[in-house]
Design a protein around this motif. Structure first.
Motif, short mmCIF file in Angstrom:
data_model
loop_
_atom_site.label_atom_id
_atom_site.label_comp_id
_atom_site.label_asym_id
_atom_site.label_seq_id
_atom_site.Cartn_x
_atom_site.Cartn_y
_atom_site.Cartn_z
N LYS A 1 28.23 12.86 25.64
CA LYS A 1 28.56 14.25 25.39
C LYS A 1 28.01 15.05 26.57
O LYS A 1 26.81 15.05 26.82
CB LYS A 1 27.97 14.77 24.09
CG LYS A 1 28.37 16.21 23.82
CD LYS A 1 28.12 16.61 22.41
CE LYS A 1 28.63 18.05 22.21
NZ LYS A 1 28.57 18.45 20.83
N LEU B 1 27.00 18.37 28.25
CA LEU B 1 26.46 19.61 27.70
C LEU B 1 26.53 20.73 28.73
O LEU B 1 26.26 20.53 29.91
CB LEU B 1 25.01 19.40 27.28
CG LEU B 1 24.77 18.24 26.33
CD1 LEU B 1 23.29 17.94 26.23
CD2 LEU B 1 25.37 18.52 24.98
N SER C 1 27.63 26.59 25.28
CA SER C 1 28.91 25.96 24.95
C SER C 1 28.63 24.71 24.11
O SER C 1 27.53 24.17 24.13
CB SER C 1 29.64 25.59 26.24
OG SER C 1 30.37 24.42 26.13
N ASN C 2 29.65 24.26 23.38
CA ASN C 2 29.51 23.04 22.58
C ASN C 2 29.60 21.78 23.42
O ASN C 2 29.28 20.71 22.95
CB ASN C 2 30.58 23.00 21.49
CG ASN C 2 30.33 24.04 20.43
OD1 ASN C 2 29.20 24.46 20.22
ND2 ASN C 2 31.38 24.46 19.76
N GLU D 1 34.05 15.81 13.37
CA GLU D 1 32.98 16.60 13.96
C GLU D 1 33.52 17.80 14.73
O GLU D 1 32.76 18.60 15.26
CB GLU D 1 32.15 15.74 14.91
CG GLU D 1 31.38 14.65 14.24
CD GLU D 1 30.65 13.76 15.23
OE1 GLU D 1 30.60 14.09 16.43
OE2 GLU D 1 30.12 12.71 14.80
N GLU E 1 34.97 17.84 17.59
CA GLU E 1 34.57 17.72 19.00
C GLU E 1 35.79 17.66 19.90
O GLU E 1 36.81 17.07 19.54
CB GLU E 1 33.76 16.43 19.20
CG GLU E 1 32.43 16.41 18.51
CD GLU E 1 31.34 17.11 19.30
OE1 GLU E 1 31.62 17.74 20.33
OE2 GLU E 1 30.19 17.03 18.86
#
Length: 97
Positions: free
Chosen positions: A29, A31, A35-36, A71, A73
């Motif tokens: 992920k 980062l 922000s997500n 999720e 995402e």
């Protein structure tokens, strides 16, 4: 096994919960501040595993993608599925998109 080289200026977390022993994959992920972020999945399916994608591979991959979707995402999926898209019958089992 994958080797992944990431600049030290990029913040990321490895998502071991999305990685399965049955599928050669690596998930991170990326980062960003305020922000997500987003997920990047690297997947490899060896060419000798079968002419077509096995149902086992599809079920496992679908399970991973379902978890990501639940999720909420954002995800980028890259890799080598060893599926010949020039031959119409060679990709009939790959229905991810």
């Amino acid at each position: 096994m994958f080797n992944l080289f990431i600049s030290s200026s990029v913040l990321y977390n490895r998502r071991l919960d999305l990685e399965l022993d049955d599928i050669e994959c690596l998930w991170i992920k990326v980062l960003f501040p305020k922000s997500n972020g987003f997920l990047i999945g690297f997947i490899y399916r060896p060419p000798g595993s079968s002419k077509h994608l096995s149902k086992f591979f599809n079920c496992k991959l679908e399970s991973i993608l379902t978890n990501i979707s639940l999720e909420n995402e954002e995800c980028i999926l890259i890799g080598d599925m060893n599926c010949n898209y020039l031959v119409n019958t060679d990709h009939k089992e790959l229905n991810l998109f």
